[in-house]
Each structure stands twice: as C-alpha cells, then as structure tokens.
Write an enzyme that holds these catalytic residues in place. Structure first.
Site, PDB file in Angstrom:
ATOM      1  N   HIS A  20       0.656  -1.189  -0.175  1.00 33.50           N
ATOM      2  CA  HIS A  20      -0.045   0.003  -0.149  1.00 33.50           C
ATOM      3  C   HIS A  20       0.863   1.252  -0.012  1.00 33.50           C
ATOM      4  O   HIS A  20       1.988   1.175   0.399  1.00 33.50           O
ATOM      5  CB  HIS A  20      -1.093   0.041   0.983  1.00 33.50           C
ATOM      6  N   GLU A  56      -7.418   4.455  10.232  1.00 28.70           N
ATOM      7  CA  GLU A  56      -6.846   4.265   8.967  1.00 28.70           C
ATOM      8  C   GLU A  56      -8.157   3.720   8.054  1.00 28.70           C
ATOM      9  O   GLU A  56      -8.776   2.966   8.673  1.00 28.70           O
ATOM     10  CB  GLU A  56      -5.722   3.334   8.811  1.00 28.70           C
ATOM     11  N   GLN A  78      -3.801   3.481   1.715  1.00 30.51           N
ATOM     12  CA  GLN A  78      -3.998   3.614   3.339  1.00 30.51           C
ATOM     13  C   GLN A  78      -4.133   5.071   3.450  1.00 30.51           C
ATOM     14  O   GLN A  78      -3.265   5.668   3.337  1.00 30.51           O
ATOM     15  CB  GLN A  78      -2.929   2.936   3.814  1.00 30.51           C
ATOM     16  N   HIS A 102       4.195   7.391   3.091  1.00 28.04           N
ATOM     17  CA  HIS A 102       4.997   6.120   3.144  1.00 28.04           C
ATOM     18  C   HIS A 102       4.546   5.200   2.305  1.00 28.04           C
ATOM     19  O   HIS A 102       3.495   5.156   1.390  1.00 28.04           O
ATOM     20  CB  HIS A 102       5.169   5.295   4.667  1.00 28.04           C
ATOM     21  N   GLU A 152       7.698   1.340   4.680  1.00 21.14           N
ATOM     22  CA  GLU A 152       7.146   0.410   5.607  1.00 21.14           C
ATOM     23  C   GLU A 152       7.607  -1.086   4.846  1.00 21.14           C
ATOM     24  O   GLU A 152       7.459  -1.331   3.920  1.00 21.14           O
ATOM     25  CB  GLU A 152       5.549   0.583   5.851  1.00 21.14           C
TER      26      GLU A 152
HETATM   27  C1  V0V Z   1       9.628  12.444   8.656  1.00 21.05           C
HETATM   28  N1  V0V Z   1      10.694  12.789   7.848  1.00 21.05           N
HETATM   29  C2  V0V Z   1      10.025  11.947   6.745  1.00 21.05           C
HETATM   30  C3  V0V Z   1       9.032  11.656   6.917  1.00 21.05           C
HETATM   31  N2  V0V Z   1       8.632  11.711   8.354  1.00 21.05           N
HETATM   32  N3  V0V Z   1      10.504  11.879   5.497  1.00 21.05           N
HETATM   33  C4  V0V Z   1      10.052  11.295   4.463  1.00 21.05           C
HETATM   34  N4  V0V Z   1       8.665  10.763   4.765  1.00 21.05           N
HETATM   35  C5  V0V Z   1       8.063  10.917   6.018  1.00 21.05           C
HETATM   36  N5  V0V Z   1       7.068  10.272   6.317  1.00 21.05           N
HETATM   37  C6  V0V Z   1      11.874  13.511   7.566  1.00 21.05           C
HETATM   38  C7  V0V Z   1      11.830  15.027   8.529  1.00 21.05           C
HETATM   39  O1  V0V Z   1      11.239  15.777   7.566  1.00 21.05           O
HETATM   40  C8  V0V Z   1      13.156  15.193   9.025  1.00 21.05           C
HETATM   41  O2  V0V Z   1      13.753  15.738   7.804  1.00 21.05           O
HETATM   42  C9  V0V Z   1      13.709  13.614   9.371  1.00 21.05           C
HETATM   43  O3  V0V Z   1      12.764  12.890   8.711  1.00 21.05           O
HETATM   44  C10 V0V Z   1      13.522  13.439  10.975  1.00 21.05           C
HETATM   45  O4  V0V Z   1      12.243  13.856  11.303  1.00 21.05           O
HETATM   46  P1  V0V Z   1      11.842  13.968  12.738  1.00 21.05           P
HETATM   47  O5  V0V Z   1      11.734  15.212  13.293  1.00 21.05           O
HETATM   48  O6  V0V Z   1      12.601  12.921  13.843  1.00 21.05           O
HETATM   49  O7  V0V Z   1      10.419  13.579  12.554  1.00 21.05           O
HETATM   50  P2  V0V Z   1       9.399  12.635  13.296  1.00 21.05           P
HETATM   51  O8  V0V Z   1       9.641  12.836  14.875  1.00 21.05           O
HETATM   52  O9  V0V Z   1       8.172  12.906  12.884  1.00 21.05           O
HETATM   53  O10 V0V Z   1       9.882  11.231  13.153  1.00 21.05           O
HETATM   54  C11 V0V Z   1      10.113  10.703  11.901  1.00 21.05           C
HETATM   55  C12 V0V Z   1       9.865   9.239  11.850  1.00 21.05           C
HETATM   56  C13 V0V Z   1       8.360   8.937  12.504  1.00 21.05           C
HETATM   57  C14 V0V Z   1       9.911   8.606  10.594  1.00 21.05           C
HETATM   58  C15 V0V Z   1      10.833   8.520  12.801  1.00 21.05           C
HETATM   59  O11 V0V Z   1       7.522   9.512  11.621  1.00 21.05           O
HETATM   60  C16 V0V Z   1       8.047   7.589  12.661  1.00 21.05           C
HETATM   61  O12 V0V Z   1       8.203   7.057  13.800  1.00 21.05           O
HETATM   62  N6  V0V Z   1       7.348   6.823  11.886  1.00 21.05           N
HETATM   63  C17 V0V Z   1       6.969   5.356  12.042  1.00 21.05           C
HETATM   64  C18 V0V Z   1       5.426   5.195  12.563  1.00 21.05           C
HETATM   65  C19 V0V Z   1       4.422   5.745  11.561  1.00 21.05           C
HETATM   66  O13 V0V Z   1       5.055   6.413  10.394  1.00 21.05           O
HETATM   67  N7  V0V Z   1       3.064   5.601  11.642  1.00 21.05           N
HETATM   68  C20 V0V Z   1       2.049   6.077  10.796  1.00 21.05           C
HETATM   69  C21 V0V Z   1       1.857   5.026   9.891  1.00 21.05           C
HETATM   70  P3  V0V Z   1      14.868  16.857   8.349  1.00 21.05           P
HETATM   71  O14 V0V Z   1      13.815  17.947   8.431  1.00 21.05           O
HETATM   72  O15 V0V Z   1      15.569  16.369   9.389  1.00 21.05           O
HETATM   73  O16 V0V Z   1      15.564  16.801   6.965  1.00 21.05           O
HETATM   74  S1  V0V Z   1       1.191   3.527  10.664  1.00 21.05           S
HETATM   75  C22 V0V Z   1       0.739   2.454   9.586  1.00 21.05           C
HETATM   76  O17 V0V Z   1       1.284   2.744   8.182  1.00 21.05           O
HETATM   77  C23 V0V Z   1       0.063   1.268   9.702  1.00 21.05           C
HETATM   78  C24 V0V Z   1      -0.587   1.293  10.797  1.00 21.05           C
HETATM   79  C25 V0V Z   1      -0.014   0.077   8.571  1.00 21.05           C
HETATM   80  O18 V0V Z   1       0.275   0.511   7.352  1.00 21.05           O
HETATM   81  O19 V0V Z   1      -0.477  -1.106   9.210  1.00 21.05           O
HETATM   82 CO    CO Z   2       0.889   1.804   6.356  1.00 21.10          CO
END
Ligand code: V0V
Ligand code: CO
Length: 161
Positions: A20, A56, A78, A102, A152
């Site tokens: 997705h 979601e 999603q 993502h 992911e």
């Molecule tokens: C943050 N950054 C991204 C980004 N999110 N870049 C591309 N795509 C994204 N989605 C960049 C951000 O601009 C910063 O860049 C750098 O990463 C560090 O950001 P940060 O300040 O640490 O930002 P945070 O605190 O928002 O953390 C980012 C992470 C966080 C990726 C660590 O979003 C995370 O833990 N994600 C995993 C969980 C998740 O995304 N859950 C939602 C989907 P610069 O400014 O330093 O250059 S749940 C899902 O998909 C499910 C349940 C499923 O499919 O089943």
């Molecule tokens: Co997802």
C-alpha cells in the site's frame, strides 16, 4: 566521501509487491469521498491503531473487487489521520501538510527483512515488528536511510488473501 555500507554478500529484502501507499490526511471522510468518487476506489477496511495513534481507511481498486482471488494482491491505498497530537501522522501533517507519507512493501518475513537491512547498515524504527493493519506485522526504515522516503515493511496476517 560516503562510507559504503553494503557488500555484495549482504542479504537483501525479499519484497513481493507494493502492499500500500500511505497518505496523511486531516479529514478521513473527505479523503475517502474523493478517492471513491473520483478514482473509483472502494473502502474495504477501517480501523483505529491505538499504538500508532491513527485511524486508517484501506481502499482497493474496483479491479481488485472484480477479481475474487487476485495473485499477488494488488497495491491498496491507506488513508491515515491522527487520533492524538503525539502521533507520527500528526507531526507529519504539522510539518508537511497532507500528502504521501510512506510506501509499504509486502514481505513474507518482516524479521528476516529487518535483519537483512540492519546488516546493510539501515536503521529500522522498531527493534521487532509492531501491530499493523488487519493483524499484519510492520516495521519501518528511517527515511534518512532510504533517500527521503519512509519505507514500511508489512508481513500480512495471511500472505495469500
Ligand atoms: C519525517 N521525515 C520524513 C517523514 N517523516 N521524510 C519522509 N517521509 C516521512 N514520512 C523526515 C523529516 O522531514 C526530517 O527531515 C527527518 O525525517 C527527521 O524527522 P523527525 O523530526 O525525527 O520527525 P518525526 O519525529 O516525525 O519522526 C519521523 C519518523 C516517524 C519517521 C521517525 O514518523 C516514525 O516513527 N514513523 C513510523 C511510524 C509511522 O509512521 N506511523 C504512521 C503510519 P529533516 O527536516 O531533518 O531533513 S502507521 C501504518 O502505516 C500502519 C499502521 C499500517 O500500515 O499498518
Ligand atoms: Co502503512
């Protein structure tokens, strides 16, 4: 000069397909209305993920709906909206606004994929897989280790859906 992280002998992820794409939205019902009316998609699933602090909606193409046993199952969409300001989706919306968040690759074994990536020097966000959509198990590669895209890894509850 950048350090070379991987070698030819390193294992690779055995990705089966794009499972997705995840899009962050402020208004889930408005987003679902757009994709169903304009793109002809069908909402096939909706759930609250308490750990991820999101609601979601999973949407499938009309073509998938017409085929009773597509193999492999086609990619879905999603749509994600936060249930709390601490959610990763809330932070993303605040920083970047709504849009592509993502890309999820379907794998047979999320732990094996994570091990392969760690051996190559890529940072996984979780030590072990976490609960994902429809009882799947998920993990993520840090976007800074992928060239800017949050990737992911998703191991579906049943690989053959
Ligand atoms: C943050 N950054 C991204 C980004 N999110 N870049 C591309 N795509 C994204 N989605 C960049 C951000 O601009 C910063 O860049 C750098 O990463 C560090 O950001 P940060 O300040 O640490 O930002 P945070 O605190 O928002 O953390 C980012 C992470 C966080 C990726 C660590 O979003 C995370 O833990 N994600 C995993 C969980 C998740 O995304 N859950 C939602 C989907 P610069 O400014 O330093 O250059 S749940 C899902 O998909 C499910 C349940 C499923 O499919 O089943
Ligand atoms: Co997802």
């Amino acid at each position: 000069m950048e350090q070379e992280l991987s070698t030819a002998a390193s294992p690779t992820v055995d990705a089966m397909a794009v499972d997705h794409t995840g899009i962050a939205v402020h208004d889930l019902d408005a987003a679902v209305a757009f994709y169903t009316s304009a793109m002809g998609l069908v909402e096939v699933h909706r759930e609250v993920n308490t750990e991820q602090q999101v609601t979601e909606a999973m949407l499938a193409t009309a073509a998938e709906q017409r085929d009773p046993a597509p193999a492999p199952p086609p990619a879905r969409l999603q749509l994600l909206t936060p249930t709390s300001p601490e959610s990763a989706i809330a932070r993303f919306l605040q920083r970047s606004g709504p849009g592509l968040h993502h890309i999820a690759y379907r794998v047979n074994d999320v732990e094996a994929a994570a091990t392969a990536l760690r051996q190559r020097g890529n940072r996984l966000l979780y030590a072990t897989g976490r609960p994902g959509t429809s009882d799947s198990v998920i993990n993520f590669i840090h976007p800074k280790d992928t060239g800017g895209t949050l990737i992911e890894l998703v191991q579906p509850a049943r690989i053959a859906r």
